[in-house]
Design an enzyme around this catalytic site. Structure first.
Site, short mmCIF file in Angstrom:
data_model
loop_
_atom_site.label_atom_id
_atom_site.label_comp_id
_atom_site.label_asym_id
_atom_site.label_seq_id
_atom_site.Cartn_x
_atom_site.Cartn_y
_atom_site.Cartn_z
N GLY A 1 77.51 26.93 23.84
CA GLY A 1 77.01 28.11 23.12
C GLY A 1 78.14 29.00 22.68
O GLY A 1 79.30 28.59 22.67
N ASN A 2 77.81 30.22 22.28
CA ASN A 2 78.85 31.19 21.93
C ASN A 2 78.38 32.59 22.32
O ASN A 2 77.27 32.77 22.78
CB ASN A 2 79.20 31.09 20.44
CG ASN A 2 78.02 31.44 19.55
OD1 ASN A 2 77.54 32.55 19.53
ND2 ASN A 2 77.54 30.42 18.82
N ARG A 3 79.26 33.58 22.14
CA ARG A 3 79.02 34.92 22.68
C ARG A 3 78.16 35.81 21.80
O ARG A 3 78.04 37.00 22.07
CB ARG A 3 80.35 35.62 22.91
CG ARG A 3 81.21 35.01 23.97
CD ARG A 3 82.45 35.86 24.18
NE ARG A 3 83.45 35.14 24.93
CZ ARG A 3 83.43 35.02 26.25
NH1 ARG A 3 82.45 35.56 26.95
NH2 ARG A 3 84.38 34.35 26.87
N ALA B 1 75.36 33.11 14.59
CA ALA B 1 76.61 32.40 14.89
C ALA B 1 76.22 30.95 15.23
O ALA B 1 75.96 30.62 16.39
CB ALA B 1 77.33 33.05 16.06
#
Ligand code: CTP
Length: 409
Positions: free
Chosen positions: A213-215, A280
């Site tokens: 995943g990402n932030r 994102a």
């Protein structure tokens, strides 16, 4: 709380009737006032048993009205003066008794009289014991009010003053604020336009418990959805895995992976006027998600493959069908901001790109603020100062309104 443009100088009558939820409405009065609205509070006699007029006067900075016979500086009585000036009348909490009075057109105090004399839209937030709400008399009254165009928010299920649980709790002030924004905004510059917004990260599964995943927090995308609603748009919010509250009025579609997001965006964009691609999206996903949890000690090497570029698919659809008319992309960068963003604008066929350097303090993921630079297809570059994500959303939506006008001209 910072000013909310849709509330600025808007005249709202806040009618408070006699229920314990009146104390929560003090918070609503405060939020509306801080947001920039001019709030005139009208209380029934019963309401003053729960909260004093002084509380509302202090929060709104304006006199509070409790009596039909109070002289005003103008010749007319207050119900006429207030009712005429109002752009929206909100009754919160609305008791069973007050709802019954409204349904039957009674006018024996200031608030009920004002409800008859005003031509402004009326929003009510019922709050009462669950038995009173479920009673056929109340349901019939609510049905009549709805048929007359009165908007009804709630009640919701939960604990009530009696200690019992049931349907009868007033909706929370923040949710009411969302309804108020929706009603005040519905004739805005995006009325009749469908705006698709994406928000948050995507999660690409490794096995049933792990993911890549990402932030991204989703906050910027949710703020964009709210700003579009404030301008009257029909909003579809395609959200990755985030736990943020859905802005009132938006249709939310929850997705997990980049592939699910792509599918939802392509489908919703067929009839959309605007796409705001703030999500994102993962660029890579594990080539093979394992059906069972991978045990430790066996060693783990991930093979990653590219995901589809969602904006590329939208550009292809737009080339054939002309929709969406306006497409806005976002670029999270960690160096040579302008060059990369400009390249993405062209490669992805965007009308506008909002670029931010996520390594800068106060910009990027999981914070309330953002510092972005807007670049449009004509090469205009507009660096914005550090602002809240809500304020960034306002600037972007103002640009979207302009771009739509330019395209339609
Ligand atoms: N985007 C997309 N589909 C993807 C990845 C990104 O539509 N699979 C969109 C994003 O939502 C954003 C824009 O493309 O609006 C730019 O995203 P970004 O990650 O900055 O650009 P990439 O094309 O992924 O380029 P890079 O990661 O190399 O900077």
């Amino acid at each position: 709380m910072e000013p909310i443009p849709i509330l600025k100088a808007r005249r709202i009558v806040l009618g408070v009737t006699g229920g314990i939820a009146a104390y929560k409405v003090a918070d609503l009065a405060s939020k509306l006032t801080q947001g920039g609205a001019q709030v005139d509070v009208v209380m029934t006699a019963a309401a003053t048993r729960f909260v004093t007029p002084l509380t509302f006067q202090a929060l709104t900075g304006r006199p509070v009205w409790t009596d039909l016979w109070t002289p005003t500086s103008e010749t007319a009585l207050p119900h006429v003066v207030l009712g005429e000036a109002a752009e929206l009348v909100v009754i919160a909490p609305a008791t069973a008794d007050f709802i019954a009075k409204m349904a039957h057109g009674l006018a024996d105090d200031l608030l009920s009289t004002l409800c008859l004399s005003t031509r402004a839209p009326i929003l009510i937030a019922p709050a009462m014991d669950a038995g009173m709400w479920a009673h056929p008399a109340t349901q019939e009254n609510i049905g009549r009010l709805r048929a007359r165009g009165v908007e009804v928010a709630g009640p919701v299920y939960g604990r009530m003053a009696s200690g019992l649980e049931g349907w009868g709790r007033m909706v929370e002030p923040l949710e009411l604020l969302g309804h108020i924004r929706r009603i005040l905004g519905r004739k805005g510059p995006l009325a009749g336009k469908r705006v698709v917004v994406t928000a948050g990260p995507t999660y690409e599964p490794i096995d049933p418990v792990r993911f890549v995943g990402n932030r991204s927090s989703g906050k910027q995308g949710f703020a964009l959805a709210q700003a579009a609603l404030d301008r009257g748009a029909e909003v579809v919010l395609i959200a990755g895995p985030v736990t943020l509250e859905t802005p009132i009025g938006a249709r939310r579609i929850d997705v997990g992976t980049a592939a699910e997001m792509a599918e939802a965006v392509w489908r919703e964009c067929e009839e959309a006027d605007v796409l705001l691609m703030a999500a994102a999206v993962a660029d890579y996903r594990p080539a093979h998600a394992q059906p069972l949890k991978i045990k430790k000690g066996t060693g783990l090497t991930l093979e990653l493959v590219s995901t589809a570029d969602i904006l590329a698919g939208v550009a292809a659809h737009r080339a054939r069908h002309g929709k969406p008319q306006v497409v806005v992309g976002f670029a999270a960068e960690t160096g040579d901001l302008l060059e990369s963003a400009q390249a993405k604008l062209q490669a992805k066929g965007l009308d506008l790109i909002a670029a931010n350097d996520v390594t800068e303090p106060g910009a990027g993921f999981a914070v309330e603020t953002n510092r972005i630079t807007l670049i449009d297809a004509r090469g205009r570059v507009e660096p914005l100062p550090l602002m809240s994500k809500a304020a960034v959303a306002e600037v972007i939506l103002d640009r979207v309104v302009e771009l739509l006008k330019e395209k339609e001209a």
